[in-house]
Design a protein around this motif. Structure first.
Motif, PDB file in Angstrom:
ATOM      1  N   ASP A 188       0.825  -1.211   0.000  1.00 21.14           N
ATOM      2  CA  ASP A 188       0.000   0.000   0.000  1.00 21.14           C
ATOM      3  C   ASP A 188       0.858   1.258   0.000  1.00 21.14           C
ATOM      4  O   ASP A 188       0.445   2.301  -0.518  1.00 21.14           O
ATOM      5  CB  ASP A 188      -0.920  -0.004   1.225  1.00 21.14           C
ATOM      6  N   GLU A 194       0.336   4.732  -2.105  1.00 22.54           N
ATOM      7  CA  GLU A 194       0.203   6.005  -1.388  1.00 22.54           C
ATOM      8  C   GLU A 194       1.263   7.004  -1.832  1.00 22.54           C
ATOM      9  O   GLU A 194       1.002   8.202  -1.951  1.00 22.54           O
ATOM     10  CB  GLU A 194       0.294   5.761   0.113  1.00 22.54           C
ATOM     11  N   LYS A 251       0.131   8.487  -5.066  1.00 28.70           N
ATOM     12  CA  LYS A 251      -0.926   9.485  -4.861  1.00 28.70           C
ATOM     13  C   LYS A 251      -0.347  10.798  -4.360  1.00 28.70           C
ATOM     14  O   LYS A 251      -0.793  11.883  -4.754  1.00 28.70           O
ATOM     15  CB  LYS A 251      -1.958   8.941  -3.870  1.00 28.70           C
TER      16      LYS A 251
END
Length: 287
Positions: A179, A183, A186
């Motif tokens: 993850d 992240e 992003k």
């Protein structure tokens, strides 16, 4: 013979154990290769060898007459055989590409976005794996008939998009992507579409290559007899099945058919086998 396993170190084995393992794997590999060897040899056997009892594994007097008979049967068809080949390639390519795209796009939010009801939805997907295609054959036919897709390519291509095994495989593999990597993307300003296409899809390449093999195998061998009735829309597998049913006179051509039908799936597997092995080796791993 002593095997030692230490934390952080590789498992040490003697060369005798390695030799035994290789010998055992070789025996099992040869045993599993027997059907393939038998089919290939049958394609080059004359008729008298095809009907020998007990059957022989290897051909004694190889001949290409079976393939010549197959070409003659193809020429005698009132629909050009190239039409059957085109139908098979089109259905296989469209169904496989559509399923990989749809399964990947649906698996991404299931794996990386915890929305309301995602567990229930995934449970339904897992339960759908339990149903045999024979169980859903009648409901599928009723649906295709009600929307007017009978006797069209869509009756074979569109249902392939919703094959649940692909969605399950892609979802399980995408869960292994850290993850933190997504992240970070992003934070750098990447959109969800860019993350999906430029980060997620390249990382799950072994999974969708495995899915490519599975879908090609399924669609390449589909005859569509339940949904397609027009001769010009039928697949090569259906035409080959008609040749095999021609009786003893076409036994040689039928033996050649078996080799022709399995060429594409075997070549596809050989080109992608390293990715398949990587998929199986990586399953269940977490960051």
């Amino acid at each position: 013979m002593k095997l030692t396993l230490r934390l952080g170190k590789r498992l040490n084995r003697s060369w005798q154990v390695d030799a035994m393992l290789m010998l055992l794997l070789g025996v099992f590999g040869a045993f599993m290769a027997i059907p393939l060897i038998y089919v290939i040899n049958n394609a080059f056997k004359p008729l008298d060898e095809l009907f020998i009892f007990p059957p022989k594994l290897f051909v004694r007097n190889p001949t290409f007459e079976n393939f010549g008979d197959l070409l003659q049967v193809m020429k005698g068809s009132w629909v050009p055989f190239s039409r059957y080949i085109f139908n098979t390639f089109f259905i296989t390519a469209a169904g496989t590409a559509g399923h990989i795209l749809l399964a990947s796009a649906a698996a991404y939010p299931l794996a990386k976005h915890k929305f309301r009801g995602h567990k229930v939805l995934f449970t339904i997907i897992v339960l759908s794996l339990m149903f045999s295609p024979h169980v859903t054959a009648i409901p599928n036919y009723m649906i295709m008939s009600s929307i007017g897709w009978i006797d069209s390519y869509k009756a074979l291509i569109i249902p392939a998009f919703a094959f649940p095994l692909g969605l399950y495989l892609m979802k399980q593999f995408m869960e292994q992507i850290p993850d933190a990597l997504l992240e970070a993307a992003k934070i750098d300003g990447a959109s969800e579409y860019r993350i999906f296409w430029q980060i997620v899809m390249p990382l799950v390449k072994p999974a969708w290559l495995t899915l490519l093999i599975l879908m090609m195998q399924m669609l390449w061998g589909a005859d569509g007899g339940s949904f397609i009735y027009s001769e010009q829309l039928k697949t090569m597998h259906f035409a080959m099945g008609q040749i095999i049913q021609g009786g003893i006179a076409r036994a040689g051509a039928g033996a050649a058919v078996a080799v022709v039908v399995m060429i594409v799936p075997i070549v596809t597997f050989l080109l992608s086998q390293s990715s398949v092995i990587q998929t199986m080796a990586s399953s269940g791993m977490k960051d």
